[in-house]
Design a protein around this motif. Sequence first.
Motif, PDB file in Angstrom:
ATOM      1  N   LYS A  89       0.794  -1.225   0.000  1.00 10.09           N
ATOM      2  CA  LYS A  89       0.000   0.000   0.000  1.00 10.09           C
ATOM      3  C   LYS A  89       0.827   1.276   0.000  1.00 10.09           C
ATOM      4  N   ALA A  90       2.038   1.232   0.496  1.00 12.24           N
ATOM      5  CA  ALA A  90       2.861   2.444   0.549  1.00 12.24           C
ATOM      6  C   ALA A  90       3.455   2.713  -0.831  1.00 12.24           C
ATOM      7  N   THR A  91       3.754   3.972  -1.089  1.00 13.49           N
ATOM      8  CA  THR A  91       4.213   4.393  -2.410  1.00 13.49           C
ATOM      9  C   THR A  91       5.731   4.449  -2.494  1.00 13.49           C
ATOM     10  N   VAL A  92       6.224   3.988  -3.632  1.00 14.90           N
ATOM     11  CA  VAL A  92       7.627   4.194  -3.989  1.00 14.90           C
ATOM     12  C   VAL A  92       7.607   5.225  -5.115  1.00 14.90           C
ATOM     13  N   LEU A  93       8.110   6.416  -4.819  1.00 15.49           N
ATOM     14  CA  LEU A  93       8.130   7.504  -5.790  1.00 15.49           C
ATOM     15  C   LEU A  93       9.563   7.737  -6.235  1.00 15.49           C
ATOM     16  N   VAL A  94       9.773   7.689  -7.554  1.00 16.84           N
ATOM     17  CA  VAL A  94      11.084   7.977  -8.132  1.00 16.84           C
ATOM     18  C   VAL A  94      10.929   9.281  -8.890  1.00 16.84           C
ATOM     19  N   THR A  95      11.689  10.295  -8.478  1.00 18.40           N
ATOM     20  CA  THR A  95      11.520  11.614  -9.058  1.00 18.40           C
ATOM     21  C   THR A  95      12.859  12.198  -9.486  1.00 18.40           C
ATOM     22  N   SER A  96      12.817  12.919 -10.589  1.00 17.80           N
ATOM     23  CA  SER A  96      14.018  13.558 -11.122  1.00 17.80           C
ATOM     24  C   SER A  96      13.573  14.602 -12.131  1.00 17.80           C
ATOM     25  N   SER A  97      14.381  15.625 -12.315  1.00 19.72           N
ATOM     26  CA  SER A  97      14.043  16.571 -13.380  1.00 19.72           C
ATOM     27  C   SER A  97      14.424  15.925 -14.704  1.00 19.72           C
ATOM     28  N   GLY A  98      13.530  16.005 -15.650  1.00 16.22           N
ATOM     29  CA  GLY A  98      13.795  15.374 -16.940  1.00 16.22           C
ATOM     30  C   GLY A  98      13.442  13.902 -16.934  1.00 16.22           C
ATOM     31  N   ARG A  99      14.255  13.109 -17.624  1.00 14.70           N
ATOM     32  CA  ARG A  99      13.996  11.680 -17.771  1.00 14.70           C
ATOM     33  C   ARG A  99      14.261  10.949 -16.459  1.00 14.70           C
ATOM     34  N   VAL A 100      13.295  10.175 -16.014  1.00 15.66           N
ATOM     35  CA  VAL A 100      13.412   9.436 -14.757  1.00 15.66           C
ATOM     36  C   VAL A 100      13.934   8.025 -15.004  1.00 15.66           C
ATOM     37  N   LEU A 101      13.536   7.413 -16.116  1.00 17.11           N
ATOM     38  CA  LEU A 101      13.906   6.019 -16.388  1.00 17.11           C
ATOM     39  C   LEU A 101      14.318   5.864 -17.844  1.00 17.11           C
ATOM     40  N   ARG A 102      15.506   5.309 -18.055  1.00 17.87           N
ATOM     41  CA  ARG A 102      15.990   4.990 -19.399  1.00 17.87           C
ATOM     42  C   ARG A 102      16.199   3.486 -19.470  1.00 17.87           C
ATOM     43  N   VAL A 103      15.452   2.829 -20.336  1.00 17.30           N
ATOM     44  CA  VAL A 103      15.553   1.374 -20.500  1.00 17.30           C
ATOM     45  C   VAL A 103      16.213   1.092 -21.840  1.00 17.30           C
ATOM     46  N   SER A 104      17.401   0.509 -21.796  1.00 11.19           N
ATOM     47  CA  SER A 104      18.157   0.188 -23.003  1.00 11.19           C
ATOM     48  C   SER A 104      18.432  -1.309 -23.113  1.00 11.19           C
ATOM     49  N   HIS A 105      17.750  -2.093 -22.304  1.00 11.68           N
ATOM     50  CA  HIS A 105      17.969  -3.537 -22.264  1.00 11.68           C
ATOM     51  C   HIS A 105      16.628  -4.257 -22.246  1.00 11.68           C
ATOM     52  N   ALA A 106      16.655  -5.531 -22.598  1.00  7.67           N
ATOM     53  CA  ALA A 106      15.432  -6.332 -22.692  1.00  7.67           C
ATOM     54  C   ALA A 106      15.174  -7.127 -21.410  1.00  7.67           C
ATOM     55  N   PHE A 107      13.917  -7.541 -21.276  1.00  4.72           N
ATOM     56  CA  PHE A 107      13.467  -8.435 -20.206  1.00  4.72           C
ATOM     57  C   PHE A 107      13.682  -7.845 -18.811  1.00  4.72           C
ATOM     58  N   LEU A 108      13.161  -6.631 -18.642  1.00  3.28           N
ATOM     59  CA  LEU A 108      13.144  -5.953 -17.348  1.00  3.28           C
ATOM     60  C   LEU A 108      11.690  -5.731 -16.964  1.00  3.28           C
ATOM     61  N   ILE A 109      11.383  -5.888 -15.690  1.00  2.69           N
ATOM     62  CA  ILE A 109      10.030  -5.664 -15.188  1.00  2.69           C
ATOM     63  C   ILE A 109      10.109  -4.623 -14.079  1.00  2.69           C
ATOM     64  N   PHE A 110       9.304  -3.582 -14.192  1.00  2.00           N
ATOM     65  CA  PHE A 110       9.177  -2.573 -13.137  1.00  2.00           C
ATOM     66  C   PHE A 110       7.730  -2.637 -12.669  1.00  2.00           C
ATOM     67  N   GLU A 111       7.523  -2.883 -11.378  1.00  2.00           N
ATOM     68  CA  GLU A 111       6.158  -2.972 -10.894  1.00  2.00           C
ATOM     69  C   GLU A 111       5.975  -2.249  -9.557  1.00  2.00           C
ATOM     70  N   GLY A 112       4.912  -1.465  -9.500  1.00  2.00           N
ATOM     71  CA  GLY A 112       4.549  -0.796  -8.268  1.00  2.00           C
ATOM     72  C   GLY A 112       5.311   0.485  -7.953  1.00  2.00           C
ATOM     73  N   LEU A 113       6.138   0.979  -8.866  1.00  2.00           N
ATOM     74  CA  LEU A 113       6.868   2.229  -8.662  1.00  2.00           C
ATOM     75  C   LEU A 113       6.146   3.348  -9.406  1.00  2.00           C
ATOM     76  N   VAL A 114       6.197   4.554  -8.852  1.00  2.00           N
ATOM     77  CA  VAL A 114       5.622   5.725  -9.494  1.00  2.00           C
ATOM     78  C   VAL A 114       6.781   6.590  -9.967  1.00  2.00           C
ATOM     79  N   PHE A 115       6.791   6.922 -11.265  1.00  2.00           N
ATOM     80  CA  PHE A 115       7.860   7.742 -11.847  1.00  2.00           C
ATOM     81  C   PHE A 115       7.329   9.149 -12.094  1.00  2.00           C
ATOM     82  N   ASP A 116       8.062  10.158 -11.631  1.00  2.00           N
ATOM     83  CA  ASP A 116       7.660  11.553 -11.788  1.00  2.00           C
ATOM     84  C   ASP A 116       8.815  12.361 -12.343  1.00  2.00           C
ATOM     85  N   GLY A 117       8.781  12.630 -13.653  1.00  2.00           N
ATOM     86  CA  GLY A 117       9.777  13.482 -14.292  1.00  2.00           C
ATOM     87  C   GLY A 117       9.306  14.924 -14.230  1.00  2.00           C
ATOM     88  N   GLN A 118       9.885  15.697 -13.365  1.00  2.00           N
ATOM     89  CA  GLN A 118       9.406  17.064 -13.108  1.00  2.00           C
ATOM     90  C   GLN A 118       9.786  18.017 -14.216  1.00  2.00           C
TER      91      GLN A 118
END
Length: 118
Positions: A89-118
């Motif tokens: 129930k608790a939130t995991v917030l990932v925040t950064s100015s601009g791009r928050v997540l760059r995925v350059s590889h295959a077979f990755l799973i991100f679940e339950g995180l909130v991304f906020d690019g300010q």
Amino acid sequence: MASRAWAVLSAAVVFAGASSLWGTEWFVAVGGSGSGTAGNPFGSIQDGIDAAVPGDTVSVAAGTYSESLASARDGTEAAPITVRASSGKATVLVTSSGRVLRVSHAFLIFEGLVFDGQ
């Protein structure tokens, strides 16, 4: 007696290989500065991503993480790398100015995180 010893040895070999078959669970918590264990978690999600190999899980404790993330390596179809919020129930917030997540590889799973690019 010899067959009993063989059975015990066989079981030990099966269980010894099980941890690599299921992967390692890495832990991240706000304010952590450790080696990624449950009792001594990493302080950044990126440290967990950098440590993870195919089949591993990065469990992220609730909180706000001010960082930009980038994938480090491929998982596999049978053994993806998973990055997940560790609490329901608790939130995991990932925040950064601009791009928050760059995925350059295959077979990755991100679940339950909130991304906020300010």
